[in-house]
Motif scaffolding. Sequence first.
Motif, PDB file in Angstrom:
ATOM      1  N   GLU A   1      -4.229  -1.717  30.898  1.00 46.74           N
ATOM      2  CA  GLU A   1      -3.669  -1.138  29.678  1.00 46.74           C
ATOM      3  C   GLU A   1      -4.107  -1.929  28.449  1.00 46.74           C
ATOM      4  O   GLU A   1      -4.344  -1.365  27.392  1.00 46.74           O
TER       5      GLU A   1
ATOM      6  N   THR B   1       3.537  -3.877  24.390  1.00 45.20           N
ATOM      7  CA  THR B   1       3.357  -4.489  25.698  1.00 45.20           C
ATOM      8  C   THR B   1       2.706  -5.859  25.533  1.00 45.20           C
ATOM      9  O   THR B   1       2.049  -6.120  24.520  1.00 45.20           O
ATOM     10  N   GLN B   2       2.931  -6.721  26.505  1.00 41.83           N
ATOM     11  CA  GLN B   2       2.441  -8.098  26.427  1.00 41.83           C
ATOM     12  C   GLN B   2       1.612  -8.435  27.659  1.00 41.83           C
ATOM     13  O   GLN B   2       1.881  -7.952  28.747  1.00 41.83           O
TER      14      GLN B   2
ATOM     15  N   ARG C   1       0.621  -9.645  22.244  1.00 43.72           N
ATOM     16  CA  ARG C   1       1.478  -8.459  22.167  1.00 43.72           C
ATOM     17  C   ARG C   1       0.794  -7.381  21.334  1.00 43.72           C
ATOM     18  O   ARG C   1       0.380  -7.631  20.200  1.00 43.72           O
ATOM     19  N   LEU C   2       0.689  -6.212  21.905  1.00 46.61           N
ATOM     20  CA  LEU C   2       0.128  -5.056  21.201  1.00 46.61           C
ATOM     21  C   LEU C   2       1.241  -4.056  20.953  1.00 46.61           C
ATOM     22  O   LEU C   2       2.108  -3.862  21.813  1.00 46.61           O
ATOM     23  N   THR C   3       1.226  -3.430  19.803  1.00 43.09           N
ATOM     24  CA  THR C   3       2.257  -2.454  19.461  1.00 43.09           C
ATOM     25  C   THR C   3       1.598  -1.150  19.007  1.00 43.09           C
ATOM     26  O   THR C   3       0.723  -1.165  18.141  1.00 43.09           O
ATOM     27  N   ALA C   4       1.995  -0.058  19.617  1.00 46.63           N
ATOM     28  CA  ALA C   4       1.477   1.258  19.222  1.00 46.63           C
ATOM     29  C   ALA C   4       2.268   1.781  18.026  1.00 46.63           C
ATOM     30  O   ALA C   4       3.338   1.249  17.705  1.00 46.63           O
ATOM     31  N   ASP C   5       1.766   2.836  17.398  1.00 49.73           N
ATOM     32  CA  ASP C   5       2.421   3.282  16.156  1.00 49.73           C
ATOM     33  C   ASP C   5       3.783   3.944  16.406  1.00 49.73           C
ATOM     34  O   ASP C   5       4.546   4.150  15.478  1.00 49.73           O
ATOM     35  N   ASP C   6       4.104   4.250  17.672  1.00 50.85           N
ATOM     36  CA  ASP C   6       5.447   4.776  17.942  1.00 50.85           C
ATOM     37  C   ASP C   6       6.424   3.654  18.316  1.00 50.85           C
ATOM     38  O   ASP C   6       7.547   3.917  18.738  1.00 50.85           O
ATOM     39  N   GLY C   7       5.976   2.410  18.168  1.00 52.93           N
ATOM     40  CA  GLY C   7       6.866   1.278  18.425  1.00 52.93           C
ATOM     41  C   GLY C   7       6.754   0.723  19.832  1.00 52.93           C
ATOM     42  O   GLY C   7       7.263  -0.353  20.120  1.00 52.93           O
ATOM     43  N   TYR C   8       6.073   1.446  20.720  1.00 48.29           N
ATOM     44  CA  TYR C   8       5.885   0.941  22.086  1.00 48.29           C
ATOM     45  C   TYR C   8       5.051  -0.331  22.032  1.00 48.29           C
ATOM     46  O   TYR C   8       4.057  -0.403  21.323  1.00 48.29           O
TER      47      TYR C   8
END
Lengths: 199, 240
Positions: free
Chosen positions: B77, B54-55, B45-52
Amino acid sequence: MGIISRGFHGRGRDEGVKLPPGQYLVHDFPVLSAGPTPRIPLDRWEFTIETETGEKHRWSWQDLMALPSETPTVDLHCVTKWSKLGTTWQGVSLDVLFEDVATTADYALVHAYGGYTTNLPLEDLLDGKAWIAYQFDGEELESEHGGPARLLVPHLYLWKSAKWVRGIQMTQDDEPGFWESVGYHNYGDPWREQRYWGD
Amino acid sequence: MPRGRLEWRIAELIQVKDETPTARTLLFDVPGWPGHLAGQHVDVRLTADDGYSTQRSYSLSAPDRVELTVQKVADGEVSPYLTEVLETGDKLELRGPVGGWFVWRPTGKAPVTLIAGGSGIVPLMAMIRARREAGGATPFKLIYSARAPDERYYAPELRRPEPGVDVTYLYTRAVPEGWTRPPGRITVADVNSGAWPAEFEPDCFVCGPTGFVEAVADMLVALGHDPRRIKTERFGPTGG
């Protein structure tokens, strides 16, 4: 929210569509199955519902074709993370098939040609929630996608929509099916992200 | 297999190795990791700094450590991030192990046929390594179809002779100097000569893109293998 991944920005936010947690949008139709694709000649195909008393209801391919069908447009969510939206199928509602079936059992164990099984509560098959589908996008269902006919239960992760469906066995107790026995969630609601045991 | 919830764990990248120009092997340190079987995978799971967030799922490439080999998917992605951005010391979230079907256990007595298409080699390599680690009594045959010689993963390791592991390479686009088989997709003849015959009742593991897996599984059935002994894992075009 988890830890921030340095330098990860992500691509689109899935085109503004609301998806179940952890899912991403695809536009093709990936194939997932645990073994070779079984091929079932239509003249040998049958579908059965067997109740807890052993009573069997059978449909040949011709019988199935003679039943009233529906063309649901539904979203698909695979536990391997992809979601495909707005897919159109043709099939017979399980409400039609269960019309004359007398059962007090609460659970269904679905069997497929090739030996695959999956379990779910009977109520998840009724009231317009599930079909035996034999067309996808206006075409005969390809064998790699479960043809000649597959179960379609789109409100649960797609492994519950057994490809190459052969029958439904009614059971008093909930018996884990194929994936449910090897780590995948017993119920599999994508909106609650019930992927694995304990989720 | 543990029945408890598969918790998200923090994984720190501790080592990177390029396998090909577009694939790399990532070794993670994952405190509390419960262990896994050869053939299992993990969710990343990766998380961007805006909270988005994806897995994606990736197969484990070794039985004794949390190691993945990731193929960069051009329009993907996650895989471009894992293959080009992530550096040692970086952390991401990971949970697993997942999947209790496409696994090989060292207690298995039947001979084993492994057939890989492209990055489908990853979970099969975990099986070869698990065999080696366990002392290697079970005879293995691997058929590995790659686009070109320089697109093979684990090439130096697979080149070392290993008693009981028979490796056959197939190339679909470009072949080495002097190679007699012309480049092309896998055929029944390739499977017939590179895999254990059906009479030996081998366990067959097939992993690769959907078209490859469909074709090979059909060939194995046509060659008389019991469909119940053929386990498949497919990397769709959307594996990115």
